[in-house]
Design an enzyme around this catalytic site. Structure first.
Site, short mmCIF file in Angstrom:
data_model
loop_
_atom_site.label_atom_id
_atom_site.label_comp_id
_atom_site.label_asym_id
_atom_site.label_seq_id
_atom_site.Cartn_x
_atom_site.Cartn_y
_atom_site.Cartn_z
N ASP A 18 0.92 -1.33 -0.02
CA ASP A 18 0.00 0.41 0.01
C ASP A 18 1.11 0.90 0.15
O ASP A 18 0.19 2.46 1.09
CB ASP A 18 -1.44 -0.26 1.35
CG ASP A 18 -2.28 -1.77 1.29
OD1 ASP A 18 -1.98 -1.58 0.19
OD2 ASP A 18 -2.46 -1.17 2.30
N ASP A 60 -5.01 -0.68 -1.63
CA ASP A 60 -6.05 -0.19 -1.27
C ASP A 60 -6.81 0.20 -1.93
O ASP A 60 -6.59 0.92 -2.95
CB ASP A 60 -5.83 0.25 0.07
CG ASP A 60 -6.56 0.41 1.45
OD1 ASP A 60 -7.46 -0.75 1.51
OD2 ASP A 60 -6.77 1.56 2.57
N HIS A 62 -10.89 0.89 -2.68
CA HIS A 62 -11.48 1.37 -1.78
C HIS A 62 -13.62 1.55 -2.49
O HIS A 62 -12.86 2.57 -3.81
CB HIS A 62 -12.08 2.16 -0.95
CG HIS A 62 -11.26 1.13 0.44
ND1 HIS A 62 -11.03 0.01 0.50
CD2 HIS A 62 -10.24 2.07 1.41
CE1 HIS A 62 -10.36 0.27 1.61
NE2 HIS A 62 -10.30 1.18 1.68
N HIS A 79 -10.48 7.43 1.69
CA HIS A 79 -8.82 6.99 1.12
C HIS A 79 -9.16 5.98 -0.43
O HIS A 79 -9.91 5.49 0.15
CB HIS A 79 -8.08 6.69 2.43
CG HIS A 79 -8.70 5.69 3.07
ND1 HIS A 79 -9.60 5.08 3.25
CD2 HIS A 79 -7.70 4.51 2.40
CE1 HIS A 79 -9.62 4.03 3.66
NE2 HIS A 79 -8.23 3.13 3.15
N LYS A 104 -7.04 -4.92 -2.78
CA LYS A 104 -7.35 -5.69 -1.85
C LYS A 104 -8.66 -4.61 -1.40
O LYS A 104 -8.84 -3.56 -1.83
CB LYS A 104 -6.83 -5.78 -0.85
CG LYS A 104 -5.34 -4.71 -0.24
CD LYS A 104 -4.86 -5.46 1.00
CE LYS A 104 -4.41 -3.82 1.84
NZ LYS A 104 -4.98 -3.00 2.31
N CYS A 143 -2.40 -2.28 7.94
CA CYS A 143 -2.11 -3.52 6.58
C CYS A 143 -0.50 -4.00 6.42
O CYS A 143 -1.00 -5.49 6.08
CB CYS A 143 -2.36 -2.62 5.13
SG CYS A 143 -4.10 -2.19 5.24
C1 VGL Z 1 -4.72 0.93 5.21
C2 VGL Z 1 -5.71 2.57 7.06
C3 VGL Z 1 -7.21 2.11 5.95
C4 VGL Z 1 -2.78 0.77 5.01
C5 VGL Z 1 -5.80 0.91 4.53
O1 VGL Z 1 -2.46 0.14 4.03
O2 VGL Z 1 -2.73 0.57 6.55
N1 VGL Z 1 -4.74 2.07 6.92
N2 VGL Z 1 -6.63 1.96 4.90
ZN ZN Z 2 -7.86 0.96 3.49
#
Ligand code: VGL
Ligand code: ZN
Length: 191
Positions: A18, A60, A62, A79, A104, A143
């Site tokens: 990420d 990530d 979403h 985000h 993901k 993550c």
């Molecule tokens: C993450 C917060 C929300 C991460 C992903 O990649 O660590 N943190 N979504």
């Molecule tokens: Zn996230």
């Protein structure tokens, strides 16, 4: 005990978690100095290239109204919205063309912090005879920790690349490192 980058060998994989604009300064869920992982990971990408080991990069990704967002009762501001600028990998991250991407956080009903969570990544790595995974990225206690812990549960040897991750909070980072070490995740030396 620390491990040096020269230890990279066949059967290893580099897994970058990420490293997206929204998790870097100026992003929607900015992590302090999140972008500092980029030059470190670029050195590891170079090492991976020399050792001819595969590079995996999770993202990530979403949908609007994702359950991890505050408006839906989740812990985070919106985000990494699919196809948004903030969801892009950091532009200075020198991902090779051969990078295998792991997407993901796409489920409408639950979050997926770990790159192994319902992605089939464990089977993918096993199919390529990977036994050791070198992990870095963002965020350390979210993550990255979830991914490293799942990798251990799936039976992989796991190394957290020491300087290639940053936490949301300092305390969260310390606590995560403790949990990871208790789970048998090892800390690697810097490249
Ligand atoms: C993450 C917060 C929300 C991460 C992903 O990649 O660590 N943190 N979504
Ligand atoms: Zn996230």
């Amino acid at each position: 005990m620390s491990v040096t980058p020269s230890s990279l060998q066949s059967g290893d994989a580099l897994l970058i978690v990420d490293v997206q604009l929204d998790f870097c300064p100026g992003g929607a869920l900015a992590i302090a100095a999140g972008d500092e992982v980029v030059p470190v990971l670029n050195r590891w990408i170079e090492l991976a290239r020399h050792a001819e080991i595969p590079v995996y990069a999770s993202r990530d990704w979403h949908p609007a109204g994702h359950p991890s967002f505050e408006a839906q009762g989740g812990p985070w501001p919106p985000h990494c919205l699919q196809d948004s600028d903030g969801a892009r990998f950091h532009p200075d991250l020198a991902l090779p063309e051969s990078t295998i991407k792991v997407t993901k956080g796409v489920r409408f009903d639950q979050d997926q912090n770990s790159a192994f969570d319902q992605t089939g990544l464990a089977q993918e790595l096993q199919r390529h005879d990977i036994s050791r995974i070198w992990v870095g990225g963002l965020a350390e206690e979210v993550c990255v920790a979830a991914t490293a812990l799942d990798a251990r549960r799936e039976g992989f040897e796991v190394y957290l690349i020491n300087d290639a991750t940053r936490p949301v909070t300092t305390a969260g980072g310390h606590e995560a490192r403790q949990r990871l070490m208790e789970a048998g995740v090892r800390m690697s030396a810097d490249a």
